[in-house]
Design an enzyme around this catalytic site. Structure first.
Site, PDB file in Angstrom:
ATOM      1  N   GLN A  72      52.731   5.950 108.213  1.00  0.00           N
ATOM      2  CA  GLN A  72      53.099   6.005 106.804  1.00  0.00           C
ATOM      3  C   GLN A  72      54.615   5.937 106.633  1.00  0.00           C
ATOM      4  O   GLN A  72      55.364   6.670 107.282  1.00  0.00           O
ATOM      5  CB  GLN A  72      52.582   7.271 106.126  1.00  0.00           C
ATOM      6  CG  GLN A  72      52.754   7.181 104.608  1.00  0.00           C
ATOM      7  CD  GLN A  72      52.402   8.450 103.868  1.00  0.00           C
ATOM      8  OE1 GLN A  72      53.124   9.440 103.959  1.00  0.00           O
ATOM      9  NE2 GLN A  72      51.297   8.429 103.124  1.00  0.00           N
ATOM     10  N   CYS A 102      54.876  11.332  97.439  1.00  0.00           N
ATOM     11  CA  CYS A 102      55.591  12.554  97.804  1.00  0.00           C
ATOM     12  C   CYS A 102      56.395  13.073  96.616  1.00  0.00           C
ATOM     13  O   CYS A 102      57.237  12.360  96.059  1.00  0.00           O
ATOM     14  CB  CYS A 102      56.520  12.318  98.982  1.00  0.00           C
ATOM     15  SG  CYS A 102      57.413  13.817  99.465  1.00  0.00           S
ATOM     16  N   HIS A 171      46.121  11.055  94.918  1.00  0.00           N
ATOM     17  CA  HIS A 171      46.155  12.512  94.770  1.00  0.00           C
ATOM     18  C   HIS A 171      46.048  12.819  93.276  1.00  0.00           C
ATOM     19  O   HIS A 171      46.803  12.270  92.472  1.00  0.00           O
ATOM     20  CB  HIS A 171      47.459  13.073  95.340  1.00  0.00           C
ATOM     21  CG  HIS A 171      47.550  14.564  95.302  1.00  0.00           C
ATOM     22  ND1 HIS A 171      47.596  15.333  96.444  1.00  0.00           N
ATOM     23  CD2 HIS A 171      47.602  15.443  94.269  1.00  0.00           C
ATOM     24  CE1 HIS A 171      47.660  16.612  96.112  1.00  0.00           C
ATOM     25  NE2 HIS A 171      47.672  16.701  94.791  1.00  0.00           N
ATOM     26  N   GLY A 205      43.166  15.946  97.009  1.00  0.00           N
ATOM     27  CA  GLY A 205      43.574  17.065  96.164  1.00  0.00           C
ATOM     28  C   GLY A 205      42.502  18.129  96.039  1.00  0.00           C
ATOM     29  O   GLY A 205      41.438  17.872  95.483  1.00  0.00           O
ATOM     30  N   GLY A 228      43.978  17.720 103.379  1.00  0.00           N
ATOM     31  CA  GLY A 228      45.314  18.061 103.848  1.00  0.00           C
ATOM     32  C   GLY A 228      45.435  19.510 104.260  1.00  0.00           C
ATOM     33  O   GLY A 228      45.071  19.899 105.361  1.00  0.00           O
ATOM     34  N   ARG A 229      45.916  20.335 103.327  1.00  0.00           N
ATOM     35  CA  ARG A 229      46.247  21.723 103.664  1.00  0.00           C
ATOM     36  C   ARG A 229      45.066  22.518 104.207  1.00  0.00           C
ATOM     37  O   ARG A 229      45.254  23.424 105.028  1.00  0.00           O
ATOM     38  CB  ARG A 229      46.834  22.413 102.427  1.00  0.00           C
ATOM     39  CG  ARG A 229      48.230  21.902 102.060  1.00  0.00           C
ATOM     40  CD  ARG A 229      48.698  22.431 100.720  1.00  0.00           C
ATOM     41  NE  ARG A 229      47.984  21.805  99.603  1.00  0.00           N
ATOM     42  CZ  ARG A 229      48.124  22.171  98.343  1.00  0.00           C
ATOM     43  NH1 ARG A 229      48.921  23.187  98.033  1.00  0.00           N
ATOM     44  NH2 ARG A 229      47.461  21.546  97.378  1.00  0.00           N
TER      45      ARG A 229
END
Length: 329
Positions: A72, A102, A171, A205, A228-229
């Site tokens: 990326q 971002c 997202h 998300g 992601g997280r």
């Protein structure tokens, strides 16, 4: 199947989000071992690549066990991004991804990342330059818009498809939201429903449980989801989602033994890739996540963080395994 040109993906692929200072090869290894279908490097500065900055160059490292893997890129200059697409191609990834999502100030205020959502013509020109400079598939990750007054992701999807991208991840927040509030997937669903859109559409998300992954798959019709997280210190999220989507049944959470084994694998990969000094240092951010919910977790984490060499880390992990500590959450 939502394949990306020659990249074969399952019916409902699970993607690992590119996360700065997280999605390095050691982290990607544990996520791949638990079922991640498509992964990306941490985002790489195009300016850093042109300057041959050591940190940016190291982020180009990809390994066969990770495939399919995408590199990326982010940047603010059209020509530079095109050059970096060619440089990144030489590293041997399966695709090139462009970051237009971002939200952090240091990136957006320099005209990169989510800042391009305020300049769609430049975003289109930059994407076309990247497509022109690589034979690999090009994909994009972005957000709904800069703010609630500029929710332009539907236009973005059409225009970027027109210049050659082969998949899009959205997202469900604006740049102004950062990571606050609840992600809104309604516009993602509208992109997927658009008859003009022929490329795979992935949603991102708030996917933090198997139940939510299946709910969002059903409600919004996306081709796959990006996690992601929720994967930090818990790479089992991928296998749990796969099992739940397939069977409707929840898997038992990982045992303490599984947590220790996965933490050790992550640590081994970190030493292998970063070397003993940096490898030990960079693992310190992960211990609290691996042992969340363990009785006495704080003291174990403190000792692991204070460990100065691999032998000490291995010994502490053995102590945890031999202890009578139990998982309470």
């Amino acid at each position: 199947m939502p394949n990306i040109r020659n990249i074969q993906l399952p019916d409902f692929p699970l993607l690992l989000a590119p996360m700065e200072d997280v999605s390095d090869p050691p982290f990607r290894a544990v996520c791949k071992a638990n079922g991640a279908d498509l992964m990306y490097t941490e985002f790489i500065s195009s300016e850093g690549l042109i300057r041959a900055a050591a940190k940016s160059r190291q982020k180009l490292d990809v390994f066969d066990y990770e495939r399919p893997i995408g590199i990326q890129l982010f940047g603010s200059d059209v020509e530079t991004m095109g050059e970096c697409a060619a440089i990144s191609t030489e590293a041997g990834p399966d695709l090139i991804d462009i970051n237009y999502g971002c939200p952090v100030k240091q990136v957006a205020m320099r005209g990169a990342g989510a800042a391009l959502l305020r300049d769609i013509p430049k975003m289109v020109a930059m994407t076309a330059a990247v497509v022109k400079n690589t034979p690999l598939p090009v994909t994009v990750k972005t957000r709904l818009g800069w703010d609630n007054d500029t929710l332009n992701v539907e236009e973005v999807a059409e225009r970027l498809q027109d210049v050659g991208i082969e998949a899009l991840t959205v997202h469900g927040r604006t740049r102004v939201q950062l990571y606050k509030g609840e992600a809104d997937w309604r516009l993602i669903a509208k992109i997927k429903e658009n008859p003009r859109i022929k490329i795979p559409i992935f949603g991102n998300g708030d996917i933090d449980s198997p139940e939510k992954a299946l709910e969002y798959k059903t409600r919004y019709g996306v081709d796959g989801v990006m996690i992601g997280r929720a994967a930090i210190g818990y790479p089992w999220i991928f296998r749990e989602v796969k099992h739940y989507v397939t069977t409707g049944q929840k898997l038992a959470p990982p045992t303490l033994e599984e947590r220790i084994a996965m933490c050790r694998m992550h640590f081994d990969k970190s030493l292998e890739w970063k070397g003993p000094k940096a490898g030990i240092f960079e693992m310190r951010r992960h211990y609290a996540h691996y042992f969340r919910g363990l009785e006495g977790a704080k003291q174990w984490r403190t000792r692991l963080v204070d460990a100065e060499n691999g032998e000490q880390v291995y010994a502490i992990l053995e102590e945890i395994a031999a202890s009578d500590a139990v998982l309470v959450g």
